[in-house]
Enzyme design. Sequence first.
Site, PDB file in Angstrom:
ATOM      1  N   SER A   1       4.040  -0.984  -2.260  1.00 26.46           N
ATOM      2  CA  SER A   1       2.904  -0.380  -2.024  1.00 26.46           C
ATOM      3  C   SER A   1       3.634   0.775  -3.113  1.00 26.46           C
ATOM      4  CB  SER A   1       3.052   0.890  -1.451  1.00 26.46           C
ATOM      5  OG  SER A   1       2.224   1.485  -1.164  1.00 26.46           O
TER       6      SER A   1
ATOM      7  N   TYR B   1       4.448   6.190   7.057  1.00 23.79           N
ATOM      8  CA  TYR B   1       4.713   4.450   5.798  1.00 23.79           C
ATOM      9  C   TYR B   1       5.554   4.855   4.771  1.00 23.79           C
ATOM     10  CZ  TYR B   1       1.729   1.423   3.142  1.00 23.79           C
ATOM     11  OH  TYR B   1       1.578   0.282   2.620  1.00 23.79           O
TER      12      TYR B   1
END
Length: 335
Positions: A143, A156
């Site tokens: 990501s 995260y």
Amino acid sequence: MSTSVKGKTVVVTGASAGIGRAVAREFGRAGANVALLARGRTGLEAAAADVEKCGARALVIPTDISDYAQVDAAAQAVESELGPIDIWVNVAFTSVFAPFHEITPDEFRHVTEVTYLGFVYGTMAALQRMRPRNTGAIVQVGSALGGRGIPLQSAYCGAKHALNGFTESLRTELLHDHSNVHVTVVQMPAVNTPQFSWVLSRLPKHPQPVPPIYQPEIAARAVLFAAKHPQRKQFWVGASTVATLLGQRVAPRVLDRYLARTGYASQQTDALAPRTQPNIWQPRDDEPGADHGAHGAFDDRSHAHSPQWWLREHAAPIAAVAGGAAAVALAVGSR
């Protein structure tokens, strides 16, 4: 590696919904045999139907990716049923949307177990089988938030940062060994997946991906491309990913202040938070009729195309055409 995945054995974790679901379908279209790993059986069976509609074989293996014993057993089952694993794609994750001081130790630990250690365990299981054969590819779905942390997603972001460091270390070891096993990371932008409707959230409003939002099929095409070109260190998908990662290199303190000012509002819609059971402890797709598919609730705001990724995917033929045109121009000009 061959640029074709037809007939290859591919494992996809987190395959029941979101990016993993779209990835499984993309490999099925490309003719690969796909093993589908996730916790929820209903979503996995729907994903298997997607793959089989493409004319490929699918294998459903309900697996908790945070448990190495289950991951290793799944890998063994794949090789027994579909043959040697050629490509392993790590996608599965979970998250908590909340300020760090509102996250409990158990929640933070579990996000790390799934979103970071789940990738480590999948990589371990894949390498245990690929290294003796000296062939194979591992694709980590990363990501932009693995290069630039944002507020409200500390667990995260921490896991995705850890994934990058782990993968870099592993890559250097494989290079040292002159191994023909390759590992690469695909750094994703904000994607329209169901997670924003079932994530554990303590926000007052409904969570959303930070715009611009892309459809999961773009992410899936990027993963397939990476699997065909795993020698490359990483791939950036979407103009927003490029801007985020370059911005972090050039002006990280400016981004700190910008995200402190905008990061809370940009991750919430105007709607109240959903009253649903989060998926952090139990899957949301383990009941009959509970198939959530690849797309989330933001179809009307999501981009189905990424010019940046199209240019990246077609860089080689574009360069070849440009080179040919230049050669023709030189030849004509020399007459």
